[in-house]
Design an enzyme around this catalytic site. Structure first.
Site, PDB file in Angstrom:
ATOM      1  N   ASP A   1       0.834  -1.213   0.000  1.00  0.00           N
ATOM      2  CA  ASP A   1       0.000   0.000   0.000  1.00  0.00           C
ATOM      3  C   ASP A   1       0.866   1.259   0.000  1.00  0.00           C
ATOM      4  O   ASP A   1       2.005   1.248   0.454  1.00  0.00           O
ATOM      5  CB  ASP A   1      -0.919  -0.027   1.238  1.00  0.00           C
ATOM      6  CG  ASP A   1      -2.078   0.944   1.100  1.00  0.00           C
ATOM      7  OD1 ASP A   1      -2.382   1.374  -0.038  1.00  0.00           O
ATOM      8  OD2 ASP A   1      -2.682   1.277   2.129  1.00  0.00           O
TER       9      ASP A   1
ATOM     10  N   HIS B   1       2.302   3.326  -8.878  1.00  0.00           N
ATOM     11  CA  HIS B   1       2.109   1.883  -9.087  1.00  0.00           C
ATOM     12  C   HIS B   1       3.316   1.287  -9.822  1.00  0.00           C
ATOM     13  O   HIS B   1       3.764   0.195  -9.512  1.00  0.00           O
ATOM     14  CB  HIS B   1       0.817   1.618  -9.867  1.00  0.00           C
ATOM     15  CG  HIS B   1      -0.418   2.057  -9.134  1.00  0.00           C
ATOM     16  ND1 HIS B   1      -0.637   1.759  -7.804  1.00  0.00           N
ATOM     17  CD2 HIS B   1      -1.508   2.786  -9.528  1.00  0.00           C
ATOM     18  CE1 HIS B   1      -1.795   2.273  -7.428  1.00  0.00           C
ATOM     19  NE2 HIS B   1      -2.341   2.910  -8.452  1.00  0.00           N
TER      20      HIS B   1
ATOM     21  N   LEU C   1      10.286 -20.938  -4.769  1.00  0.00           N
ATOM     22  CA  LEU C   1       9.478 -19.903  -4.109  1.00  0.00           C
ATOM     23  C   LEU C   1       8.122 -19.850  -4.806  1.00  0.00           C
ATOM     24  O   LEU C   1       8.055 -19.831  -6.030  1.00  0.00           O
ATOM     25  CB  LEU C   1      10.166 -18.530  -4.236  1.00  0.00           C
ATOM     26  CG  LEU C   1       9.329 -17.311  -3.832  1.00  0.00           C
ATOM     27  CD1 LEU C   1       9.132 -17.253  -2.311  1.00  0.00           C
ATOM     28  CD2 LEU C   1       9.983 -16.014  -4.309  1.00  0.00           C
TER      29      LEU C   1
HETATM   30  C1  IPE Z   1      -5.311  -2.592   0.041  1.00  0.00           C
HETATM   31  O1  IPE Z   1      -5.042  -1.263  -0.099  1.00  0.00           O
HETATM   32  C2  IPE Z   1      -5.346  -3.274  -1.301  1.00  0.00           C
HETATM   33  C3  IPE Z   1      -4.072  -3.411  -1.968  1.00  0.00           C
HETATM   34  C4  IPE Z   1      -2.896  -3.031  -1.505  1.00  0.00           C
HETATM   35  C5  IPE Z   1      -4.128  -4.059  -3.248  1.00  0.00           C
HETATM   36  P1  IPE Z   1      -6.201  -0.172  -0.249  1.00  0.00           P
HETATM   37  O2  IPE Z   1      -5.512   1.119  -0.475  1.00  0.00           O
HETATM   38  O3  IPE Z   1      -7.172  -0.600  -1.274  1.00  0.00           O
HETATM   39  O4  IPE Z   1      -6.894  -0.233   1.177  1.00  0.00           O
HETATM   40  P2  IPE Z   1      -7.739   0.843   1.952  1.00  0.00           P
HETATM   41  O5  IPE Z   1      -8.774   1.367   1.012  1.00  0.00           O
HETATM   42  O6  IPE Z   1      -6.799   1.919   2.387  1.00  0.00           O
HETATM   43  O7  IPE Z   1      -8.299   0.112   3.124  1.00  0.00           O
HETATM   44  C1  IPE Z   2      -1.666   0.296  -3.255  1.00  0.00           C
HETATM   45  O1  IPE Z   2      -1.439   1.648  -3.309  1.00  0.00           O
HETATM   46  C2  IPE Z   2      -1.923  -0.307  -4.596  1.00  0.00           C
HETATM   47  C3  IPE Z   2      -3.319  -0.722  -4.825  1.00  0.00           C
HETATM   48  C4  IPE Z   2      -4.278  -0.610  -3.964  1.00  0.00           C
HETATM   49  C5  IPE Z   2      -3.630  -1.291  -6.100  1.00  0.00           C
HETATM   50  P1  IPE Z   2      -2.625   2.704  -3.285  1.00  0.00           P
HETATM   51  O2  IPE Z   2      -2.997   3.032  -4.680  1.00  0.00           O
HETATM   52  O3  IPE Z   2      -3.738   2.234  -2.417  1.00  0.00           O
HETATM   53  O4  IPE Z   2      -1.886   3.933  -2.602  1.00  0.00           O
HETATM   54  P2  IPE Z   2      -2.494   4.956  -1.561  1.00  0.00           P
HETATM   55  O5  IPE Z   2      -3.017   4.158  -0.426  1.00  0.00           O
HETATM   56  O6  IPE Z   2      -3.570   5.712  -2.274  1.00  0.00           O
HETATM   57  O7  IPE Z   2      -1.336   5.802  -1.176  1.00  0.00           O
HETATM   58 MG    MG Z   3      -4.097   2.450  -0.431  1.00  0.00          MG
END
Ligand code: IPE
Ligand code: IPE
Ligand code: MG
Length: 252
Positions: free
Chosen positions: A31, A48, A142
């Site tokens: 995240d 990303h 792995l």
């Molecule tokens: C969790 O992150 C999902 C992934 C990392 C793929 P999110 O960014 O979607 O989670 P929330 O919305 O902060 O809970």
């Molecule tokens: C995690 O990073 C990747 C996915 C959920 C696909 P985010 O896109 O949720 O990044 P933040 O949480 O907005 O910083």
């Molecule tokens: Mg996020």
């Protein structure tokens, strides 16, 4: 789902700085990509993309350090709520990752698997994933388990539906349903539960990740945003894990 064979951990010479007791299965909530990009005035997609680099480094470290299974949360069932352009960018990155990495991952003995409602992914992503899984199915060093269109609640609902179907078809008796029965219907059937769950970017929640499987998993949260996550961060998590006492509800 296929069950898989795990070799005994190889007694190879370890980097002296590595803790003795390592997790067999590490799960990561990758995240913070969006925040990483925002801090730099870049589009979220750039975050990303940088996140893919972090994943590459972590996979390398897992190979080196003899971790047997790495499950990464790449796209949740809730992430479809995001703007179409961001979802498309993520799906494109998945395709690109598979196109670029599978050959090398295969050479290194990585078995690619996926958990989630894979049939709902865009066709190109689905095909590339299918190919990658077929190519690497025999690898044992792995397991790289990609959580794609994954939701813990969807997984449990799918498992219940499949169980009910088997009961109706006479393949399963409801009186026989126990915890280990349900486990066989999960996307993760055949894999041990994660020992360690790492979350990047500081949020103290599971966000619908591995709800069943994480019942006794050790949690480790870092404020480091996923694109900044490096092998030192993984090492810090492993060191912390090695110091924990896992009781599973029992006594020491
Ligand atoms: C969790 O992150 C999902 C992934 C990392 C793929 P999110 O960014 O979607 O989670 P929330 O919305 O902060 O809970
Ligand atoms: C995690 O990073 C990747 C996915 C959920 C696909 P985010 O896109 O949720 O990044 P933040 O949480 O907005 O910083
Ligand atoms: Mg996020």
């Amino acid at each position: 789902m296929l069950s898989i064979f795990f070799p005994k951990r190889r007694k190879k010479k370890r980097d002296g700085s590595l803790p003795e007791r390592l997790p067999r299965h590490v799960a990561i909530i990758m995240d913070g990509n969006g925040r990483w990009a925002q801090k730099r005035g870049l589009p979220r997609a750039a975050g990303h993309r940088a996140g893919v680099e972090a994943l590459r480094e972590v996979v390398k470290a897992c190979l080196e350090w003899d971790i047997q299974i790495l499950t990464v949360y790449a796209f949740s069932t809730e992430n479809w709520k995001r703007p179409r352009s961001e979802v498309q960018a993520l799906m494109h990155l998945l395709v690109e990752y598979l196109e670029r990495e599978v050959e090398e991952l295969h050479e290194q003995g990585v078995q690619i698997r996926a958990i989630g409602r894979i049939s709902e992914l865009p066709v190109e992503a689905r095909q590339k994933l299918q190919q990658a899984m077929e190519t690497t199915a025999g690898n044992r060093r792995l397991v790289l388990n990609l959580a794609l269109n994954y939701g813990g609640r969807a997984e449990l609902a799918d498992a219940c539906a499949a169980m009910v179907r088997d009961v109706e078809e006479g393949k399963l008796r409801w009186e026989e349903i126990r915890e280990d029965t349900l486990e066989k219907y999960l996307y993760t059937a055949g894999l041990p539960d994660p020992d360690l769950l790492i979350r990047a970017a500081g949020e103290m929640r599971l966000s619908n990740f591995l709800l069943w499987q994480a019942a006794y998993t050790e949690l480790w949260v870092t404020s480091t945003l996923w694109p900044d996550f490096r092998r030192e961060d993984l090492l810090a998590a492993l060191e912390d894990y090695a110091r924990r006492e896992r009781r599973f509800g029992g006594l020491k």
